[in-house]
Design a protein around this motif. Structure first.
Motif, PDB file in Angstrom:
ATOM      1  N   ASP A  28      -2.563  -0.234   5.550  1.00 40.19           N
ATOM      2  CA  ASP A  28      -1.200   0.299   5.481  1.00 40.19           C
ATOM      3  C   ASP A  28      -0.379  -0.038   6.720  1.00 40.19           C
ATOM      4  O   ASP A  28       0.816  -0.326   6.622  1.00 40.19           O
ATOM      5  N   ILE A  43       0.177  -4.145   6.715  1.00 38.31           N
ATOM      6  CA  ILE A  43       1.085  -4.753   5.727  1.00 38.31           C
ATOM      7  C   ILE A  43       2.537  -4.544   6.130  1.00 38.31           C
ATOM      8  O   ILE A  43       3.391  -5.391   5.879  1.00 38.31           O
ATOM      9  N   ARG A 102      -1.935  -7.250  -5.239  1.00 45.61           N
ATOM     10  CA  ARG A 102      -2.056  -6.826  -3.840  1.00 45.61           C
ATOM     11  C   ARG A 102      -2.393  -5.341  -3.799  1.00 45.61           C
ATOM     12  O   ARG A 102      -1.715  -4.540  -4.447  1.00 45.61           O
ATOM     13  N   VAL A 154      -3.186  -2.033  -1.276  1.00 48.22           N
ATOM     14  CA  VAL A 154      -3.190  -1.486   0.084  1.00 48.22           C
ATOM     15  C   VAL A 154      -4.211  -0.353   0.137  1.00 48.22           C
ATOM     16  O   VAL A 154      -4.144   0.581  -0.668  1.00 48.22           O
ATOM     17  N   ASN A 169      -4.482   2.454   1.768  1.00 42.06           N
ATOM     18  CA  ASN A 169      -3.546   3.220   2.600  1.00 42.06           C
ATOM     19  C   ASN A 169      -4.240   4.488   3.090  1.00 42.06           C
ATOM     20  O   ASN A 169      -4.139   5.549   2.474  1.00 42.06           O
ATOM     21  N   TYR A 178       7.914   3.645   2.604  1.00 38.85           N
ATOM     22  CA  TYR A 178       6.534   3.343   2.248  1.00 38.85           C
ATOM     23  C   TYR A 178       6.072   2.100   3.009  1.00 38.85           C
ATOM     24  O   TYR A 178       6.888   1.225   3.321  1.00 38.85           O
ATOM     25  N   THR A 200       4.649  -0.177   1.698  1.00 35.32           N
ATOM     26  CA  THR A 200       4.702  -1.273   0.733  1.00 35.32           C
ATOM     27  C   THR A 200       6.113  -1.802   0.476  1.00 35.32           C
ATOM     28  O   THR A 200       6.294  -2.649  -0.390  1.00 35.32           O
ATOM     29  N   ALA A 216       7.291  -5.401  -0.398  1.00 35.02           N
ATOM     30  CA  ALA A 216       7.076  -6.034  -1.709  1.00 35.02           C
ATOM     31  C   ALA A 216       8.365  -6.094  -2.524  1.00 35.02           C
ATOM     32  O   ALA A 216       8.490  -6.891  -3.454  1.00 35.02           O
ATOM     33  N   ILE A 238       5.695  -1.586  -7.656  1.00 29.33           N
ATOM     34  CA  ILE A 238       4.769  -0.962  -6.704  1.00 29.33           C
ATOM     35  C   ILE A 238       4.248   0.326  -7.323  1.00 29.33           C
ATOM     36  O   ILE A 238       5.041   1.180  -7.745  1.00 29.33           O
ATOM     37  N   HIS A 274       2.154   3.519  -6.370  1.00 25.91           N
ATOM     38  CA  HIS A 274       1.454   4.349  -5.392  1.00 25.91           C
ATOM     39  C   HIS A 274       0.507   5.227  -6.199  1.00 25.91           C
ATOM     40  O   HIS A 274       0.913   5.784  -7.236  1.00 25.91           O
ATOM     41  N   MET A 318       1.993  -4.766  -6.654  1.00 28.24           N
ATOM     42  CA  MET A 318       1.406  -4.056  -5.513  1.00 28.24           C
ATOM     43  C   MET A 318       0.852  -2.702  -5.942  1.00 28.24           C
ATOM     44  O   MET A 318       1.513  -1.958  -6.657  1.00 28.24           O
ATOM     45  N   ASP A 328      -0.589   0.725  -4.129  1.00 25.90           N
ATOM     46  CA  ASP A 328      -0.728   1.444  -2.859  1.00 25.90           C
ATOM     47  C   ASP A 328      -1.759   2.551  -3.086  1.00 25.90           C
ATOM     48  O   ASP A 328      -1.446   3.597  -3.655  1.00 25.90           O
TER      49      ASP A 328
END
Ligand code: AMP
Length: 940
Positions: free
Chosen positions: A364, A367, A392, A394, A396, A414, A416, A419, A426, A428, A456, A458
């Motif tokens: 986290d 990135i 991708r 993370v 986190n 965030y 992220t 992205a 994204i 999360h 992405m 997260d």
């Protein structure tokens, strides 16, 4: 036309000018997402005026005015804004309900339950409250149209809708996708997320699979913790869901048609992934903890940087897995992985990315902090670097080493947010909800496969121990670690959930835990899906065990060379060349007719033509590589009539290799890392990166240090990447004179790479061919020229090319009798021509000038046989260079020069004095210096 559509609608509508506020709100809802309004409204709004196909930036008041104006065309009563409103309260509310849906789509993630530790301070988002939309619980039983909300119902009570929105957008998943401008993508995501309220039914089998993944993740760390207390392992604990997540992702990739998956990740959780996903034998890992190591890997690396390869059985057949080796420099492995994926895709002739999946796993803090992440995102949709999207992830864990406060780690909400620059969706997700993790994982892969774009995830988790297991995290994160201490591990949380819902009983769970532990004790592979490698498609054995002086046949018939030359000066009539380019191509024809000697650009292009005609592929990238920074290459032609591109090198012969030249994004770190990844995955392609100016390689220093110079020593991975670095002192100032030769020379050892300074067209021709034809794969660092590209003396005949030999050392070329020689000057590169011209002017016949064209590995044998022996009577030897004394080859290669001169001879230096800067900024001073160093070398 549009006006008449609108007027017709207006005349038939129950709306009037006085209802502009309502229309404005509808329009606002439409602007947020066209799906928010009914088809009828959508067609009205879509019919609003456009200029050249581009929607006007229409403010709401303008819209209101337009509707008023239209109303004026209709019955007079509708024309005035004072007309009594015909909007019903429920119409008003209907709009508000649509806005509520939209608010959840936009901002629901801000109220989602993402942090397992519940430490995140979520801002109160008023848009997510009923009152913000003038709605109350009194409206709960009213049915409203839900517009495009993809729940499968046209209407819902407000209560059901509100509950559904909270479940979908504020549960364990925070979805961010409304920044995507493409309506199809947004609709696709809404359909997938809303139709199951972000929580699909999952089978018992899948649940047990997830549980097993968590048992393995937890069991592995506990085992290592008890067997090797205090040893660094960069435990995954807290982010345990990564294991079932990756296994689910790989399985789903296999089912979706992928044949290979390449993974890049830093140290956190890596041992766990190696053993529990890739199937590395635990006993091998335990041996590494105990200090044993694989001798074949040379200098080696720490175990949490190790790569691994295996096959993995999925519902769609076996998938090859490759976890990339990586250094500690965070995030830099990601472009390496993506380059490796591009090579594998090219090998499989797959241009849409479906056959090979890249997975990059990020931290986290890293990135958000590392610029190479941005560079990699920027490459993701470009011609030369795209791979059909990257998944991708993370990890986190909300802390980077000892820094956890977001006000210290980033300036975005965030980690992220980067992205969003490529409009990646994204997700999360709370890592303590592994079912939600699996849901977003499959969704992410399907998105990537459908739209060929990055996505992405997260994975919001925590880190149970310090940065490593010997660290004391309470020293810096006291409150967080008080919470972590009391927080149950993910396996326990999920096991409790499954027992509570009756999926599995406590006894069965105990059994899973003890079976896993017993498997570790046994030491054999613990991944049931593991299969021995058969799926990877390249055999490296022909390239193993060679050194730079390996024999190879590089000769070529002159006729063949001329025929190749013809193919690369040929272009269709439809391609109208720019006048200077046309002249250059005319010159090339004259060279083929032997009316002119070959220049650098022609010789280089001939080398490429010869290589591809042998079936070997070439990939050349760099900031201006199609044309060449200095207007010399022109391998890509741009037709002046229509801008069409044509690459003669793609039309050399029928079964030729792939020829690709791409002008790269304006990055060095990510591009060189990408090309390293490409070259380490594809020995059959000559991979070349060219710097605009040699000093630009500075921007890729981390790749040069941590991959290119040391990758083979650390990881046993061969790499034939060639770097063309324009270098030479021509008065262009401190930034564009030096490619920092000294840095490359300083990194030379163990024959890790070759450093060459070719000085003639024949030399560049044979150097490039040597790199491709010889089966050895080692990086080639080239100090390539600038002014030499057009130097009248830097020309070659066909005969110099056809012998196929790159001369590591070039002896004196003028008619100077060795017995008359009183001084031998050794040099490399452009300064040779300065020395030669001045010596000719001076009419000196007692100084020999020797060019060392390969500075590393130093050609001791050739020097001894052809130079030292010939000039053994000479006591005065000089190394002459253009670079300041502390730079260039003087300090780094001096021991080689000493080893090349006769016993008892002296070696002196002629060149610029030491300087903090690579070159002076003033042309006049440069000229003075250059003259002085040449005079110095030539003055006996
Ligand atoms: P991969 O496809 O990267 O998983 O590699 C499969 C196998 O090929 C590895 O286990 C190595 O034995 C070999 N290999 C892959 N890349 C290289 C390389 N750059 N140099 C030498 N051997 C390699």
């Amino acid at each position: 036309m549009q006006q008449s559509v609108m007027k017709a609608w207006w005349d038939s509508s129950h709306m009037a000018g006085g209802n502009a506020a309502y229309i404005e709100e509808l329009y606002e809802a439409f602007l947020e997402d066209p799906n928010n309004v009914s088809d009828q409204w959508r067609s009205i709004f879509e019919g609003l005026p456009k200029v050249d196909g581009v929607e006007l930036d229409t403010s709401h008041s303008t819209i209101r005015e337009q509707f008023k104006a239209l109303a004026a065309l209709g019955p007079a009563a509708r024309a005035t804004s004072n007309a009594p409103s015909k909007t019903s309260t429920s119409d008003d509310k209907q709009v508000k309900v649509l806005q509520l849906i939209n608010a959840y789509r936009f901002r629901g993630h801000q109220h989602a339950n993402l942090d397992p530790l519940d430490l995140w301070k979520q801002p109160r988002v008023r848009d997510l409250e009923l009152s913000h939309h003038n709605l109350t619980e009194k409206d709960f039983d009213t049915h409203f149209n839900v517009g495009s909300y993809a729940i499968g119902q046209e209407t819902m009570t407000l209560k059901d809708l509100f509950t559904s929105l909270n479940r979908t957008y504020c549960g364990s998943i925070g979805s961010e996708y409304m920044h995507i401008t493409d309506t199809e993508q947004k609709r696709w995501l809404q359909q997938r997320i809303e139709s199951v309220q972000a929580k699909p039914e999952i089978s018992r089998e899948e649940k047990i699979h997830i549980l097993k993944g968590l048992v393995a993740a937890d069991g592995m760390e506990k085992y290592l913790g008890s067997k090797f207390p205090g040893a660094k392992r960069f435990s995954l604990e807290g982010g345990d869901s990564l294991v079932p997540m990756l296994k689910g992702l790989i399985n789903h990739a296999g089912e979706s048609g992928a044949k290979e998956v390449v993974i890049g990740m830093a140290h956190r959780g890596r041992l766990n992934v190696l053993v529990n996903v890739l199937g590395k034998n635990p006993s091998v890992l335990f041996d590494e903890f105990s200090g044993k190591h694989d001798e074949s890997l040379g200098a080696g690396d720490v175990k949490y940087h190790a790569g691994f390869s295996s096959d993995f059985a999925t519902g769609g057949g076996n998938v090859h897995l490759a976890l990339a080796f990586n250094p500690s420099h965070l995030e830099i492995v990601n472009p390496v992985v993506i380059g490796s994926v591009r090579a594998r895709l090219d090998r499989r002739n797959c241009s849409d990315g479906s056959a090979v999946l890249p997975i990059t796993i990020h931290g986290d803090s890293a990135i958000a902090g590392q610029g190479v992440v941005q560079e990699t995102f920027n490459m993701s949709q470009t011609r030369g670097f795209q791979v059909g999207g990257t998944v991708r992830i993370v990890i986190n864990n909300q802390v980077g080493f000892t820094t956890s406060k977001t006000e210290d780690t980033r300036s975005t909400q965030y980690c992220t947010d980067i992205a969003k620059m490529v409009q990646a969706p994204i997700f999360h997700v709370n890592a303590d909800d592994p079912e939600a993790v699996l849901f977003v994982t499959k969704l992410a892969l399907d998105y990537r496969n459908t739209f060929k774009r990055d996505v992405m995830i997260d994975l919001v988790c925590y880190r149970r121990h310090g940065h490593n297991e010997a660290d004391e995290p309470n020293a810096t994160q006291p409150l967080m670690y008080q919470k972590i201490k009391k927080h149950p591990v993910p396996r326990l949380i999920y096991a409790d959930q499954l027992t509570a819902e009756g999926t599995i009983d406590a006894h069965e769970i105990e059994k899973l835990v003890s079976e896993y532990r017993a498997a570790l004790d046994h030491g054999a592979c613990v991944v049931p899906e593991w299969r021995p490698m058969t799926e990877h498609s390249v055999d490296w054995t022909p390239y193993l065990g060679h050194d730079w002086d390996a024999e190879y046949d590089g000769t070529i018939e002159k006729d063949k060379l001329i025929e190749l030359g013809r193919s690369i000066v040929n272009y269709p009539e439809s391609v109208k060349l720019q006048s200077r380019v046309k002249k250059l191509y005319g010159d090339r024809e004259a060279m083929l007719a032997e009316e002119k000697l070959l220049d650098w650009g022609m010789a280089e292009n001939l080398a490429y033509a010869d290589i591809v005609s042998r079936g070997t592929s070439i990939r050349l990238t760099g900031q201006d590589s199609g044309r060449g920074t200095f207007f010399h290459r022109h391998a890509v032609l741009h037709s002046q009539s229509d801008g069409a591109e044509y690459m003669p090198l793609q039309h050399v012969s029928e079964n030729q290799g792939r020829m690709e030249i791409y002008d790269s994004v304006l990055s060095e770190a990510a591009v060189v890392a990408f090309e390293f990844g490409y070259a380490t995955a594809e020995p059959g392609t000559l991979t070349i990166w060219e710097a605009q100016f040699g000093d630009f390689a500075n921007g890729a220093q981390v790749v040069i240090d941590q991959f290119l110079s040391s990758g083979e020593a650390k990881w046993g991975r061969l790499c034939g990447l060639t770097l063309l670095l324009p270098h030479g002192y021509e008065g262009q100032g401190p930034e564009h004179s030096s490619a920092r030769l000294e840095r490359f020379l300083q990194l030379c050892a163990d024959h890790n790479w070759q450093v060459c300074v070719p000085s003639t067209p024949a030399q560049v021709y044979n150097m490039i061919r040597r790199q491709a034809i010889r089966p050895m794969r080692k990086p080639l660092i080239v100090m390539s020229p600038k002014s030499l590209l057009r130097h009248p003396l830097a020309i070659s005949s066909f005969d110099e090319l056809t012998d196929g030999i790159f001369h590591n050392v070039i002896d004196e070329i003028d008619d100077i009798k060795s017995e008359d020689v009183k001084r031998v000057i050794m040099c490399s590169g452009k300064v040779y021509y300065d020395l030669l011209e001045q010596r000719r002017k001076n009419e000196q016949s007692d100084i020999a000038i020797i060019r060392i064209e390969q500075l590393y590995p130093f050609p001791h044998e050739e020097m001894a046989a052809n130079i030292t022996n010939k000039y053994k009577h000479v006591k005065d030897w000089v190394w002459c260079q253009e670079e300041p004394q502390n730079q260039g080859a003087w300090y780094c290669s001096q021991h080689h020069f000493w080893g090349s001169i006769p016993d008892g001879a002296k070696l002196t230096y002629a060149g610029r004095t030491a300087s903090a800067s690579p070159a002076v900024g003033y042309n006049a001073v440069h000229n003075q210096q250059q003259k002085a160093l040449v005079d110095d070398a030539l003055t006996l």
